[in-house]
Enzyme design. Structure first.
Site, PDB file in Angstrom:
ATOM      1  N   GLU A 127       9.206 -30.952 -26.599  1.00  0.00           N
ATOM      2  CA  GLU A 127       9.231 -29.757 -25.726  1.00  0.00           C
ATOM      3  C   GLU A 127       8.636 -30.008 -24.344  1.00  0.00           C
ATOM      4  O   GLU A 127       7.797 -29.249 -23.867  1.00  0.00           O
ATOM      5  CB  GLU A 127       8.532 -28.589 -26.435  1.00  0.00           C
ATOM      6  CG  GLU A 127       9.171 -28.266 -27.776  1.00  0.00           C
ATOM      7  CD  GLU A 127       8.465 -27.161 -28.570  1.00  0.00           C
ATOM      8  OE1 GLU A 127       7.488 -26.585 -28.072  1.00  0.00           O
ATOM      9  OE2 GLU A 127       8.911 -26.885 -29.696  1.00  0.00           O
ATOM     10  N   ASN A 170      12.425 -34.486 -28.879  1.00  0.00           N
ATOM     11  CA  ASN A 170      12.764 -33.276 -29.637  1.00  0.00           C
ATOM     12  C   ASN A 170      12.529 -32.033 -28.787  1.00  0.00           C
ATOM     13  O   ASN A 170      11.495 -31.919 -28.122  1.00  0.00           O
ATOM     14  CB  ASN A 170      11.835 -33.242 -30.872  1.00  0.00           C
ATOM     15  CG  ASN A 170      12.208 -32.210 -31.915  1.00  0.00           C
ATOM     16  OD1 ASN A 170      13.359 -32.171 -32.359  1.00  0.00           O
ATOM     17  ND2 ASN A 170      11.249 -31.394 -32.319  1.00  0.00           N
ATOM     18  N   HIS A 207      16.710 -23.599 -33.276  1.00  0.00           N
ATOM     19  CA  HIS A 207      16.207 -22.294 -33.730  1.00  0.00           C
ATOM     20  C   HIS A 207      17.109 -21.224 -33.117  1.00  0.00           C
ATOM     21  O   HIS A 207      17.112 -21.035 -31.905  1.00  0.00           O
ATOM     22  CB  HIS A 207      14.770 -22.071 -33.246  1.00  0.00           C
ATOM     23  CG  HIS A 207      13.771 -22.999 -33.853  1.00  0.00           C
ATOM     24  ND1 HIS A 207      13.397 -22.911 -35.177  1.00  0.00           N
ATOM     25  CD2 HIS A 207      13.056 -24.021 -33.329  1.00  0.00           C
ATOM     26  CE1 HIS A 207      12.485 -23.849 -35.431  1.00  0.00           C
ATOM     27  NE2 HIS A 207      12.272 -24.542 -34.332  1.00  0.00           N
ATOM     28  N   GLU A 236      15.008 -28.729 -36.743  1.00  0.00           N
ATOM     29  CA  GLU A 236      14.206 -27.557 -37.124  1.00  0.00           C
ATOM     30  C   GLU A 236      15.109 -26.348 -37.343  1.00  0.00           C
ATOM     31  O   GLU A 236      14.765 -25.219 -36.962  1.00  0.00           O
ATOM     32  CB  GLU A 236      13.161 -27.236 -36.040  1.00  0.00           C
ATOM     33  CG  GLU A 236      12.249 -28.402 -35.711  1.00  0.00           C
ATOM     34  CD  GLU A 236      11.150 -28.066 -34.698  1.00  0.00           C
ATOM     35  OE1 GLU A 236      10.909 -26.868 -34.425  1.00  0.00           O
ATOM     36  OE2 GLU A 236      10.531 -29.018 -34.184  1.00  0.00           O
ATOM     37  N   ASP A 238      16.917 -23.153 -38.102  1.00  0.00           N
ATOM     38  CA  ASP A 238      16.864 -21.842 -38.761  1.00  0.00           C
ATOM     39  C   ASP A 238      17.698 -20.865 -37.945  1.00  0.00           C
ATOM     40  O   ASP A 238      17.848 -21.036 -36.736  1.00  0.00           O
ATOM     41  CB  ASP A 238      15.446 -21.338 -39.049  1.00  0.00           C
ATOM     42  CG  ASP A 238      14.512 -21.297 -37.859  1.00  0.00           C
ATOM     43  OD1 ASP A 238      14.979 -21.324 -36.708  1.00  0.00           O
ATOM     44  OD2 ASP A 238      13.293 -21.205 -38.086  1.00  0.00           O
TER      45      ASP A 238
HETATM   46  O1  G3I Z   1      -4.471 -23.444 -40.121  1.00  0.00           O
HETATM   47  C1  G3I Z   1      -4.880 -22.205 -39.538  1.00  0.00           C
HETATM   48  C2  G3I Z   1      -5.760 -21.431 -40.465  1.00  0.00           C
HETATM   49  O2  G3I Z   1      -6.928 -22.163 -40.697  1.00  0.00           O
HETATM   50  C3  G3I Z   1      -6.036 -20.068 -39.854  1.00  0.00           C
HETATM   51  O3  G3I Z   1      -6.773 -19.291 -40.754  1.00  0.00           O
HETATM   52  C4  G3I Z   1      -4.742 -19.356 -39.507  1.00  0.00           C
HETATM   53  C5  G3I Z   1      -4.991 -18.005 -38.833  1.00  0.00           C
HETATM   54  O4  G3I Z   1      -4.052 -17.762 -37.822  1.00  0.00           O
HETATM   55  O5  G3I Z   1      -3.999 -20.164 -38.650  1.00  0.00           O
HETATM   56  C6  G3I Z   1      -3.644 -21.411 -39.208  1.00  0.00           C
HETATM   57  O6  G3I Z   1      -2.923 -22.149 -38.273  1.00  0.00           O
HETATM   58  C7  G3I Z   1      -1.596 -21.721 -38.032  1.00  0.00           C
HETATM   59  C8  G3I Z   1      -0.653 -22.863 -38.382  1.00  0.00           C
HETATM   60  O7  G3I Z   1       0.657 -22.510 -38.036  1.00  0.00           O
HETATM   61  C9  G3I Z   1      -0.695 -23.222 -39.861  1.00  0.00           C
HETATM   62  O8  G3I Z   1      -0.265 -22.125 -40.626  1.00  0.00           O
HETATM   63  C10 G3I Z   1      -1.455 -21.345 -36.580  1.00  0.00           C
HETATM   64  O9  G3I Z   1      -2.239 -20.174 -36.307  1.00  0.00           O
HETATM   65  C11 G3I Z   1      -0.016 -21.108 -36.235  1.00  0.00           C
HETATM   66  O10 G3I Z   1       0.079 -20.943 -34.821  1.00  0.00           O
HETATM   67  C12 G3I Z   1       0.818 -22.301 -36.652  1.00  0.00           C
HETATM   68  O11 G3I Z   1       2.166 -21.997 -36.343  1.00  0.00           O
HETATM   69  C13 G3I Z   1       3.029 -23.129 -36.309  1.00  0.00           C
HETATM   70  C14 G3I Z   1       3.620 -23.268 -34.919  1.00  0.00           C
HETATM   71  O12 G3I Z   1       4.547 -24.334 -34.914  1.00  0.00           O
HETATM   72  C15 G3I Z   1       2.539 -23.549 -33.886  1.00  0.00           C
HETATM   73  O13 G3I Z   1       3.091 -23.783 -32.639  1.00  0.00           O
HETATM   74  C16 G3I Z   1       4.138 -22.885 -37.326  1.00  0.00           C
HETATM   75  O14 G3I Z   1       3.591 -22.914 -38.644  1.00  0.00           O
HETATM   76  C17 G3I Z   1       5.215 -23.964 -37.185  1.00  0.00           C
HETATM   77  O15 G3I Z   1       6.324 -23.620 -37.963  1.00  0.00           O
HETATM   78  C18 G3I Z   1       5.651 -24.058 -35.736  1.00  0.00           C
HETATM   79  O16 G3I Z   1       6.595 -25.091 -35.646  1.00  0.00           O
HETATM   80  C19 G3I Z   1       7.156 -25.315 -34.346  1.00  0.00           C
HETATM   81  C20 G3I Z   1       7.399 -26.813 -34.218  1.00  0.00           C
HETATM   82  O17 G3I Z   1       6.214 -27.526 -34.478  1.00  0.00           O
HETATM   83  C21 G3I Z   1       7.937 -27.154 -32.836  1.00  0.00           C
HETATM   84  N1  G3I Z   1       9.117 -26.367 -32.539  1.00  0.00           N
HETATM   85  C22 G3I Z   1       8.981 -24.918 -32.708  1.00  0.00           C
HETATM   86  C23 G3I Z   1       8.498 -24.609 -34.112  1.00  0.00           C
HETATM   87  C24 G3I Z   1       8.448 -23.102 -34.349  1.00  0.00           C
HETATM   88  O18 G3I Z   1       7.520 -22.483 -33.518  1.00  0.00           O
END
Ligand code: G3I
Length: 306
Positions: A127, A170, A207, A236, A238
């Protein structure tokens, strides 16, 4: 073939899913993962904040759990991701110049070194371009403090760290063949190939929702990247929606990949709907009870299975 992974394998492709380590103890989740998928991408566990939360101190526990599971099942593993502006620990933003450069290179070297030989493809840089019509680089700390050359440097470092891994750039919103962001990435890849900068693949995150639907020229887009001499992976996938409309969109995406020999694999960004990053959406192939959705059957058919 009656599973996604087996059907994809008949044309030499993989079919993967983004996996979260904290679901690996759930029996339904693991049953579907092991039955349907031949590749995994750790959804968050290989990102910089997870693997190097403080400088020089690496933690691979959760990522290792996914890698070990995948290896025990004979699945491939996609590495995601080494250099990204998001999920970047705060300490990185405090660095400048050569200090930032060496932290970036060390991160790539250590993480890829830990998994050397186990990862089929790495998202080396994720990105790095702006949305919208400018085609400009995203103003990340890397871009602002290291300049345009950081992407090339990251790829060169990555090649040295694991010479057998395919190195991917990516991004999202690079699915429309003519969009400014797509053109910008295309021009970068063309330049890298012309100058011998190591790059092996482009990851189309893909996405999709009603605001950003599957473009009509999606297959043409895959073809134009492939014509540069790189593989294309759908990394990725969806698609928001439900029922037949969602299924037909999934079918089109898979058919487009199947039509291009250099489109080597597809990864969906999660298994059941309720674990999608789109919290209130239903963008995946399995519903929240792990039932196969119409989209699942459309994908299976498009892969040549039934
Ligand atoms: O691990 C913490 C946890 O300790 C905490 O209690 C909780 C409370 O918010 O957050 C947890 O972390 C979260 C993490 O996912 C694990 O679940 C983050 O807040 C959350 O922001 C994070 O989101 C991820 C996101 O990337 C972050 O940018 C998504 O799961 C993940 O699917 C998403 O994936 C991205 C790709 O890496 C790049 N392309 C876009 C794609 C979708 O956004």
């Amino acid at each position: 073939a009656s599973t996604l992974g087996e059907a994809a394998a008949e044309s030499g492709r993989y079919f993967g899913a983004a996996v979260a380590a904290n679901h690996l103890g759930e029996s339904q989740y693991v049953t579907v993962l092991n039955r349907e998928f031949t590749s995994v991408t750790p959804e968050n566990e290989m990102k910089w904040d997870a693997t190097e939360p403080s400088r020089g101190s690496f933690s691979f526990g959760n990522a290792d759990r996914i890698v070990n599971h995948a290896q025990s099942q004979g699945m491939k593993i996609r590495g995601h991701t080494l250099v990204w502006h998001s999920q970047l620990p705060g300490w990185v933003s405090g660095l400048w110049g050569d200090d930032l450069r060496s932290a970036m290179n060390n991160h790539i070297t250590q993480v890829m070194g830990h998994y050397r030989g186990k990862i089929h493809s790495w998202d080396v840089v994720n990105e790095a371009f702006e949305d919208g019509g400018s085609g400009a680089r995203r103003q990340s700390v890397f871009q602002q403090r290291l300049g345009d050359g950081y992407i090339e440097e990251a790829f060169r470092t990555a090649r040295a760290a694991d010479p057998n891994a395919k190195l991917c750039y990516n991004d999202y919103n690079i699915d429309d063949a003519n969009a400014a962001k797509t053109r910008a990435v295309y021009n970068m890849v063309r330049d890298f190939k012309a100058r011998g900068v190591p790059i092996d693949c482009v990851g189309l995150q893909s996405h999709f929702n009603s605001q950003s639907p599957v473009p009509s020229n999606y297959q043409q887009n895959i073809e134009q990247f492939a014509a540069l001499g790189v593989d294309v992976q759908i990394t990725e996938l969806d698609i928001e929606g439900s029922g037949t409309a969602q299924a037909e969109n999934y079918r089109r995406v898979v058919q487009a990949c199947m039509a291009v020999s250099r489109c080597t694999g597809i990864t969906v960004w999660g298994i059941p709907d309720h674990y999608s990053w789109r919290a209130s959406g239903t963008p995946l192939l399995f519903d929240s009870n792990y039932n196969k959705k119409p989209a699942y059957y459309a994908v299976l058919e498009a892969l040549g299975g039934s």
